[in-house]
Motif scaffolding. Structure first.
Motif, PDB file in Angstrom:
ATOM      1  N   UNK A  97       0.825  -1.207   0.000  1.00 56.76           N
ATOM      2  CA  UNK A  97       0.000   0.000   0.000  1.00 56.76           C
ATOM      3  C   UNK A  97       0.858   1.255   0.000  1.00 56.76           C
ATOM      4  N   UNK A  98       1.910   1.259   0.823  1.00 60.45           N
ATOM      5  CA  UNK A  98       2.777   2.437   0.894  1.00 60.45           C
ATOM      6  C   UNK A  98       3.485   2.690  -0.426  1.00 60.45           C
ATOM      7  N   UNK A  99       3.949   1.623  -1.066  1.00 57.02           N
ATOM      8  CA  UNK A  99       4.639   1.785  -2.346  1.00 57.02           C
ATOM      9  C   UNK A  99       3.671   2.355  -3.392  1.00 57.02           C
ATOM     10  N   UNK A 100       2.465   1.796  -3.435  1.00 60.01           N
ATOM     11  CA  UNK A 100       1.468   2.266  -4.402  1.00 60.01           C
ATOM     12  C   UNK A 100       1.160   3.746  -4.179  1.00 60.01           C
ATOM     13  N   UNK A 101       0.977   4.114  -2.908  1.00 53.38           N
ATOM     14  CA  UNK A 101       0.681   5.502  -2.563  1.00 53.38           C
ATOM     15  C   UNK A 101       1.821   6.426  -2.985  1.00 53.38           C
ATOM     16  N   UNK A 102       3.044   5.970  -2.749  1.00 53.04           N
ATOM     17  CA  UNK A 102       4.197   6.829  -2.967  1.00 53.04           C
ATOM     18  C   UNK A 102       4.512   6.982  -4.445  1.00 53.04           C
ATOM     19  N   UNK A 103       4.368   5.897  -5.173  1.00 50.22           N
ATOM     20  CA  UNK A 103       4.924   5.833  -6.520  1.00 50.22           C
ATOM     21  C   UNK A 103       3.911   6.216  -7.598  1.00 50.22           C
ATOM     22  N   UNK A 104       2.608   6.063  -7.273  1.00 52.22           N
ATOM     23  CA  UNK A 104       1.568   6.218  -8.292  1.00 52.22           C
ATOM     24  C   UNK A 104       1.606   7.532  -9.049  1.00 52.22           C
ATOM     25  N   UNK A 105       1.829   8.640  -8.345  1.00 58.13           N
ATOM     26  CA  UNK A 105       1.758   9.946  -8.996  1.00 58.13           C
ATOM     27  C   UNK A 105       2.899  10.169  -9.977  1.00 58.13           C
ATOM     28  N   UNK A 106       3.994   9.402  -9.835  1.00 60.67           N
ATOM     29  CA  UNK A 106       5.142   9.608 -10.728  1.00 60.67           C
ATOM     30  C   UNK A 106       4.845   9.250 -12.170  1.00 60.67           C
ATOM     31  N   UNK A 107       3.762   8.490 -12.385  1.00 60.84           N
ATOM     32  CA  UNK A 107       3.402   8.155 -13.761  1.00 60.84           C
ATOM     33  C   UNK A 107       3.039   9.399 -14.568  1.00 60.84           C
ATOM     34  N   UNK A 108       2.678  10.466 -13.877  1.00 62.49           N
ATOM     35  CA  UNK A 108       2.261  11.677 -14.578  1.00 62.49           C
ATOM     36  C   UNK A 108       3.420  12.295 -15.365  1.00 62.49           C
TER      37      UNK A 108
END
Ligand SMILES: [Zn+2]
Ligand SMILES: [Zn+2]
Lengths: 209, 214
Positions: free
Chosen positions: B142-153
Motif C-alpha cells: 500500500x505504501x509503495x502504491x501511494x508513494x509511486x503512483x503519482x510519478x506516472x504523470x
C-alpha cells in the motif's frame, strides 16, 4: 480493557491505525509510528517557523519560475522559448483544453496554494495566538491537495524532454529552470519538518473562544 | 524502527473499540461520525469503502487502453509527420542509445501503471477478511502504491514541455496527441482508487490484545 481506554490519551496512526500514547515531546524529539514509521509528532514551535520560512521561500521561487524564461531551443536559425506557463498551455487547443488546466494546477496552482495555506495556518500559531478563521478547513484541504501538487515530477519530465530534444536542437536553460529545481529542494525540506498531528493539535488547542 | 523488525502485534484503534481519524490521527469513541479536531468525516472500517476503489480502478483501466493505443506525440520533421505512442517513444529513445531515459519513461509509463493496477486489485481482494495474515507485506504494498503512483504523470509533462518547446516552423514541430489526455485521466483515476483504499482494512480481523504503543 476495551471499555477503559480514554480516547483523549491516544493517537491513531493515520496510516495504519496503530494506537499510540499521545504525549508532549521535548524540543528535539520526534515520534514515529512503531509499525509503519510515519512521522506522528514533531516538536512544535521550531518546526512551524521552519515550515513558514520554507513555504515563503518556495512561493518566491515559484513566482520566479513562472515569470522568467524556462527553456529555449535553437536549430538552424530558428529559435523558440517556452515558459512554464506555456508548457502547461501546450494542450490548450481543442479538446485537450481541460488537460491544460489540470497540468497548470498540478505544477503551479496547487503547490502555490499549499504554500500560502500553510503560512496562513501556521503564522498565528508560532506567535502563540489562536488560529485564524477557517484554519481547520484550510489545513484539511492543504493535506488533501498534497498528492496532486506535482512540481517535482514536472522537473523529472523536463529532464526527459531535454534528452529527447538534445539531438534535434541546442537547448539553453533559463533562470526559471533553476528556480524550479531550487523549489523542489525547498519543498522536500519543508516536508521533512512538517507533522500534521502536531499542527492539528496546535490548531485545536489555540482555537478562539 | 518497527518497520524492519519481525512482525509483532500492534493494537489498532479499531481493535480497541475506538475510531481513529484518518486525517489527523485523533482518536474518538466508536460511533462518532465527525472528527471534533479537524472536521473530517470519520469512516467506519468497512469493506463498503472498497466500492469506490473498484469504480476508480475500472475507470483507470478503461482510460489506460486508449492511452496506449493512440499517439502521445505528433512530430512534424521537415514536412513528414510521425505519430508515436508511449511504447513507441521508449523504443525511439533506445534507438538513440538514451538507455537511462528510456528506462525512466518505461518504468513510469508502463511498469508503474500496470503494477499499480495489479497491486490495488490484489489489496482490494485480500483485505477485510477474517484472517489478517500478511498484514505487514500488505502495508508495504500500500505504501509503495501511494508513494509511486503519482510519478506516472511524468510522461504527460514530457509531452507538455516538448509541445511547447519544439515549435521551429518548417524544421520541426511537436503536438500533443489524444493519448496524453487518456493517460492523464488514467493516472488520476488510479490515484483516486489508491487513495480511496482504507489501509485500516489491512488490520481488520481477529483482535490483538497487546497494550497500546508508546
Ligand atoms: Zn503507522
Ligand atoms: Zn481529525
Amino acid at each position: 480493557m476495551n471499555t477503559t481506554l480514554d480516547p483523549a490519551a491516544y493517537l491513531a496512526c493515520p496510516h495504519c491505525d496503530t494506537l499510540h500514547h499521545s504525549k508532549h515531546l521535548a524540543a528535539t524529539e520526534r515520534a514515529r509510528c512503531a509499525r509503519c514509521d510515519t512521522l506522528l509528532i514533531a516538536p512544535r514551535a521550531r518546526s512551524f517557523i521552519h515550515v513558514i520560512a520554507l513555504s515563503f521561500t518556495a512561493m518566491i521561487l515559484m513566482a520566479g519560475a513562472i515569470f522568467f524564461p524556462f527553456l529555449k531551443i535553437d536549430a538552424q536559425g530558428f529559435s523558440n522559448a517556452s515558459s512554464v506557463f506555456q508548457a502547461a498551455m501546450a494542450f490548450s487547443d481543442g479538446l485537450l483544453l481541460p488537460l491544460s488546466i489540470g497540468v497548470l494546477a498540478m505544477i503551479v496552482g496547487l503547490p502555490a496554494v499549499r504554500f500560502a495555506a500553510l503560512i496562513y495556518v501556521l503564522w498565528p500559531l508560532t506567535h502563540g495566538r489562536p488560529a485564524y478563521r477557517h484554519a481547520r478547513t484550510v489545513f484539511r484541504l492543504t493535506e488533501e491537495m498534497q498528492p496532486w501538487a506535482m512540481a517535482e515530477i514536472f522537473i523529472i519530465g523536463t529532464a526527459v524532454a531535454l534528452v529527447k530534444v538534445a539531438g534535434l536542437a541546442h537547448v539553453s536553460l533559463g533562470p526559471a529552470f533553476w528556480a524550479f529545481c531550487a523549489l523542489i529542494i525547498v519543498t522536500a525540506l519543508k516536508n521533512s519538518y512538517m507533522s500534521s498531528w502536531t499542527i492539528w493539535d496546535a490548531i485545536a488547542t489555540k482555537k478562539p473562544i | 524502527m518497527g518497520r524492519h523488525r519481525h512482525e509483532k502485534a500492534y493494537l489498532t484503534a479499531h481493535d480497541a473499540g475506538l475510531t481513529g481519524c484518518r486525517q489527523c490521527g485523533k482518536v474518538w469513541p466508536k460511533d462518532s461520525t465527525q472528527c471534533g479536531r479537524c472536521g473530517a468525516h470519520l469512516q467506519p472500517v468497512s469493506t463498503a469503502s472498497l466500492q469506490r476503489v473498484w469504480a476508480c480502478w475500472w475507470a483507470g483501466l478503461f482510460c489506460y487502453i486508449p492511452a496506449n493505443a493512440y499517439p502521445m506525440l505528433r512530430t512534424n520533421m521537415l514536412g513528414s509527420e510521425s505519430n508515436s505512442t508511449i511504447m513507441g517513444g521508449v523504443i525511439d529513445l533506445v534507438g538513440h542509445h538514451n538507455y537511462g531515459i528510456a528506462l525512466i519513461v518505461f518504468v513510469a509509463s508502463i511498469c508503474i501503471p500496470i503494477a499499480k493496477f495489479i497491486a490495488v486489485a490484489y489489496l482490494a481482494l485480500v483485505v477485510g477478511k477474517d484472517k489478517r495474515a500478511g498484514g505487514h507485506p500488505h502495508l508495504v504494498i500500500y505504501e509503495i502504491v501511494e508513494f509511486v503512483g503519482r510519478w506516472s504523470m511524468v510522461d504527460v509533462f514530457v509531452v507538455a514541455i516538448l509541445s511547447a518547446l519544439v515549435q521551429l516552423g518548417a524544421i520541426a514541430s511537436i503536438h500533443p496527441g489524444p493519448a496524453a489526455a487518456a493517460f492523464a485521466l488514467s493516472v488520476a483515476f488510479t490515484m483516486i482508487s489508491a487513495q480511496s483504499f482504507d489501509p485500516r482494512l489491512i488490520w481488520r480481523g481477529p483482535k490483538v490484545s497487546s497494550p497500546p504503543h508508546d
